[in-house]
Design a protein around this motif. Structure first.
Motif, PDB file in Angstrom:
ATOM      1  N   LEU A  16       0.794  -1.476  -0.026  1.00 26.61           N
ATOM      2  CA  LEU A  16      -0.373   0.387   0.105  1.00 26.61           C
ATOM      3  C   LEU A  16       0.569   0.800  -0.192  1.00 26.61           C
ATOM      4  CD1 LEU A  16      -2.432   1.470   0.422  1.00 26.61           C
ATOM      5  CD2 LEU A  16      -2.569   1.287   2.962  1.00 26.61           C
ATOM      6  N   TYR A  17       1.930   1.174   0.284  1.00 30.21           N
ATOM      7  CA  TYR A  17       2.979   2.291   1.125  1.00 30.21           C
ATOM      8  C   TYR A  17       3.510   2.917  -0.528  1.00 30.21           C
ATOM      9  CZ  TYR A  17       6.465   5.222   2.985  1.00 30.21           C
ATOM     10  OH  TYR A  17       7.277   6.303   3.179  1.00 30.21           O
ATOM     11  N   ARG A  18       4.125   1.949  -0.887  1.00 27.35           N
ATOM     12  CA  ARG A  18       4.493   1.620  -2.299  1.00 27.35           C
ATOM     13  C   ARG A  18       3.300   2.016  -3.739  1.00 27.35           C
ATOM     14  NH1 ARG A  18       8.196  -3.552  -1.991  1.00 27.35           N
ATOM     15  NH2 ARG A  18       9.972  -3.060  -1.081  1.00 27.35           N
ATOM     16  N   SER A  19       2.299   1.666  -3.131  1.00 24.27           N
ATOM     17  CA  SER A  19       1.468   2.401  -3.932  1.00 24.27           C
ATOM     18  C   SER A  19       1.309   3.802  -4.320  1.00 24.27           C
ATOM     19  CB  SER A  19       0.221   1.933  -4.384  1.00 24.27           C
ATOM     20  OG  SER A  19      -0.116   1.779  -3.037  1.00 24.27           O
ATOM     21  N   PHE A  20       0.734   4.076  -3.325  1.00 24.44           N
ATOM     22  CA  PHE A  20       0.929   5.314  -2.496  1.00 24.44           C
ATOM     23  C   PHE A  20       2.046   6.446  -2.852  1.00 24.44           C
ATOM     24  CE2 PHE A  20       1.824   9.269   0.161  1.00 24.44           C
ATOM     25  CZ  PHE A  20       0.055   9.893  -0.292  1.00 24.44           C
ATOM     26  N   LEU A  21       2.992   5.998  -2.718  1.00 29.91           N
ATOM     27  CA  LEU A  21       4.682   7.407  -3.201  1.00 29.91           C
ATOM     28  C   LEU A  21       4.635   6.951  -4.976  1.00 29.91           C
ATOM     29  CD1 LEU A  21       7.129   4.984  -1.256  1.00 29.91           C
ATOM     30  CD2 LEU A  21       5.989   7.550  -0.927  1.00 29.91           C
ATOM     31  N   LYS A  22       3.863   5.703  -5.826  1.00 28.42           N
ATOM     32  CA  LYS A  22       4.524   5.823  -6.973  1.00 28.42           C
ATOM     33  C   LYS A  22       3.144   6.830  -7.513  1.00 28.42           C
ATOM     34  CE  LYS A  22       5.132   1.264  -8.195  1.00 28.42           C
ATOM     35  NZ  LYS A  22       5.065  -0.235  -8.229  1.00 28.42           N
ATOM     36  N   ARG A  23       1.975   6.920  -6.780  1.00 26.10           N
ATOM     37  CA  ARG A  23       1.107   8.055  -7.329  1.00 26.10           C
ATOM     38  C   ARG A  23       1.901   9.268  -7.170  1.00 26.10           C
ATOM     39  NH1 ARG A  23      -0.358  11.364 -10.126  1.00 26.10           N
ATOM     40  NH2 ARG A  23      -2.733  11.934 -10.262  1.00 26.10           N
ATOM     41  N   ALA A  24       2.353   9.199  -6.144  1.00 25.95           N
ATOM     42  CA  ALA A  24       2.721  10.751  -5.331  1.00 25.95           C
ATOM     43  C   ALA A  24       4.111  11.692  -5.924  1.00 25.95           C
ATOM     44  CB  ALA A  24       2.776  11.123  -4.295  1.00 25.95           C
ATOM     45  N   TYR A  25       4.553  10.689  -6.450  1.00 21.89           N
ATOM     46  CA  TYR A  25       5.692  11.343  -6.524  1.00 21.89           C
ATOM     47  C   TYR A  25       5.462  11.367  -8.712  1.00 21.89           C
ATOM     48  CZ  TYR A  25       9.338  10.356  -3.372  1.00 21.89           C
ATOM     49  OH  TYR A  25      10.195  10.433  -2.113  1.00 21.89           O
ATOM     50  N   LYS A  26       4.262  11.377  -9.054  1.00 22.57           N
ATOM     51  CA  LYS A  26       4.042  12.048 -10.117  1.00 22.57           C
ATOM     52  C   LYS A  26       3.214  13.155 -10.494  1.00 22.57           C
ATOM     53  CE  LYS A  26       2.821   7.243 -12.377  1.00 22.57           C
ATOM     54  NZ  LYS A  26       2.032   6.418 -12.797  1.00 22.57           N
ATOM     55  N   LEU A  27       3.285  13.699  -9.128  1.00 25.09           N
ATOM     56  CA  LEU A  27       2.798  15.032  -9.404  1.00 25.09           C
ATOM     57  C   LEU A  27       3.774  16.392  -9.552  1.00 25.09           C
ATOM     58  CD1 LEU A  27       0.921  15.009  -5.431  1.00 25.09           C
ATOM     59  CD2 LEU A  27      -0.100  15.252  -7.667  1.00 25.09           C
ATOM     60  N   GLU A  28       3.176  17.138 -10.486  1.00 27.05           N
ATOM     61  CA  GLU A  28       4.366  17.611 -10.339  1.00 27.05           C
ATOM     62  C   GLU A  28       4.862  18.853  -9.548  1.00 27.05           C
ATOM     63  OE1 GLU A  28       3.449  19.728 -13.849  1.00 27.05           O
ATOM     64  OE2 GLU A  28       2.701  17.771 -14.883  1.00 27.05           O
ATOM     65  N   ASP A  29       3.938  18.841  -8.750  1.00 23.07           N
ATOM     66  CA  ASP A  29       4.080  20.019  -7.981  1.00 23.07           C
ATOM     67  C   ASP A  29       5.444  19.388  -6.460  1.00 23.07           C
ATOM     68  OD1 ASP A  29       4.553  22.772  -6.324  1.00 23.07           O
ATOM     69  OD2 ASP A  29       2.124  22.169  -5.563  1.00 23.07           O
ATOM     70  N   SER A  30       5.942  19.999  -6.326  1.00 22.76           N
ATOM     71  CA  SER A  30       7.446  19.154  -5.300  1.00 22.76           C
ATOM     72  C   SER A  30       6.204  19.709  -3.810  1.00 22.76           C
ATOM     73  CB  SER A  30       8.361  19.542  -5.588  1.00 22.76           C
ATOM     74  OG  SER A  30       8.461  20.898  -4.803  1.00 22.76           O
ATOM     75  N   GLY A  31       6.284  20.864  -3.808  1.00 25.52           N
ATOM     76  CA  GLY A  31       5.618  21.263  -2.901  1.00 25.52           C
ATOM     77  C   GLY A  31       3.985  20.839  -2.328  1.00 25.52           C
ATOM     78  N   SER A  32       3.872  20.138  -2.950  1.00 25.62           N
ATOM     79  CA  SER A  32       2.267  19.410  -3.480  1.00 25.62           C
ATOM     80  C   SER A  32       2.388  17.023  -2.560  1.00 25.62           C
ATOM     81  CB  SER A  32       1.496  19.204  -4.444  1.00 25.62           C
ATOM     82  OG  SER A  32       0.130  20.697  -3.763  1.00 25.62           O
ATOM     83  N   ARG A  33       3.754  17.537  -3.369  1.00 22.99           N
ATOM     84  CA  ARG A  33       4.556  15.737  -3.010  1.00 22.99           C
ATOM     85  C   ARG A  33       4.609  16.654  -2.080  1.00 22.99           C
ATOM     86  NH1 ARG A  33       8.434  16.563  -6.760  1.00 22.99           N
ATOM     87  NH2 ARG A  33       7.773  16.450  -7.762  1.00 22.99           N
ATOM     88  N   LYS A  34       6.216  16.839  -1.483  1.00 17.94           N
ATOM     89  CA  LYS A  34       6.212  16.919   0.117  1.00 17.94           C
ATOM     90  C   LYS A  34       5.092  17.176   1.174  1.00 17.94           C
ATOM     91  CE  LYS A  34       9.302  18.948   2.700  1.00 17.94           C
ATOM     92  NZ  LYS A  34      10.489  20.332   3.078  1.00 17.94           N
ATOM     93  N   ASP A  35       4.235  17.441   1.364  1.00 17.48           N
ATOM     94  CA  ASP A  35       3.095  17.655   2.158  1.00 17.48           C
ATOM     95  C   ASP A  35       2.341  16.169   2.310  1.00 17.48           C
ATOM     96  OD1 ASP A  35       3.778  20.805   2.355  1.00 17.48           O
ATOM     97  OD2 ASP A  35       1.404  21.489   0.617  1.00 17.48           O
ATOM     98  N   LEU A  36       2.151  15.606   0.995  1.00 15.31           N
ATOM     99  CA  LEU A  36       1.681  14.661   1.085  1.00 15.31           C
ATOM    100  C   LEU A  36       2.218  13.311   1.734  1.00 15.31           C
ATOM    101  CD1 LEU A  36      -0.353  13.980  -2.736  1.00 15.31           C
ATOM    102  CD2 LEU A  36      -1.470  14.188  -0.255  1.00 15.31           C
ATOM    103  N   LEU A  37       3.374  13.046   1.323  1.00 15.39           N
ATOM    104  CA  LEU A  37       4.543  12.510   2.040  1.00 15.39           C
ATOM    105  C   LEU A  37       4.825  12.311   3.759  1.00 15.39           C
ATOM    106  CD1 LEU A  37       7.137  12.557  -0.735  1.00 15.39           C
ATOM    107  CD2 LEU A  37       5.761  10.667  -0.009  1.00 15.39           C
ATOM    108  N   LEU A  38       4.685  14.139   4.234  1.00 19.01           N
ATOM    109  CA  LEU A  38       4.475  14.003   5.484  1.00 19.01           C
ATOM    110  C   LEU A  38       3.237  14.088   6.187  1.00 19.01           C
ATOM    111  CD1 LEU A  38       6.388  17.753   5.288  1.00 19.01           C
ATOM    112  CD2 LEU A  38       7.314  15.812   6.298  1.00 19.01           C
ATOM    113  N   TYR A  39       2.185  13.915   4.694  1.00 12.20           N
ATOM    114  CA  TYR A  39       1.089  13.627   5.705  1.00 12.20           C
ATOM    115  C   TYR A  39       1.194  11.974   6.115  1.00 12.20           C
ATOM    116  CZ  TYR A  39      -3.959  13.126   6.748  1.00 12.20           C
ATOM    117  OH  TYR A  39      -5.532  12.640   6.800  1.00 12.20           O
ATOM    118  N   VAL A  40       1.524  11.523   5.274  1.00  5.68           N
ATOM    119  CA  VAL A  40       1.681   9.759   5.168  1.00  5.68           C
ATOM    120  C   VAL A  40       1.963   8.896   5.966  1.00  5.68           C
ATOM    121  CG1 VAL A  40       1.210   8.152   3.688  1.00  5.68           C
ATOM    122  CG2 VAL A  40      -0.593   9.357   3.179  1.00  5.68           C
TER     123      VAL A  40
END
Length: 75
Positions: A16-40
């Motif tokens: 589950l964590y890997r599937s989330f990471l794969k999708r999160a790293y496809k985000l173009e906005d690095s700020g949003s990506r970082k926020d999601l990673l810090l949340y999950v």
């Protein structure tokens, strides 16, 4: 000591964590990506220390699946 049940649980959580990471790293906005990673990330860390791992996993799984679904809508 870990048993088969713990191993299966850990593999499900990691998948589950890997599937989330794969999708999160496809985000173009690095700020949003970082926020999601810090949340999950803390939610998955909490699973390692939980006494009721199955219940916590179901909660985290539903939360992460909703996030993935929302991320897929932003494509």
């Amino acid at each position: 000591m870990y048993g088969l049940k713990d191993f299966i649980f850990a593999s499900k959580a990691l998948k589950l964590y890997r599937s989330f990471l794969k999708r999160a790293y496809k985000l173009e906005d690095s700020g949003s990506r970082k926020d999601l990673l810090l949340y999950v990330k803390p939610r998955f860390k909490k699973l390692q220390k939980s006494h009721d791992k199955e219940y916590e996993f179901l909660f985290v799984k539903s939360e992460v699946e909703k996030l993935i679904e929302m991320l897929n809508m932003t494509k």
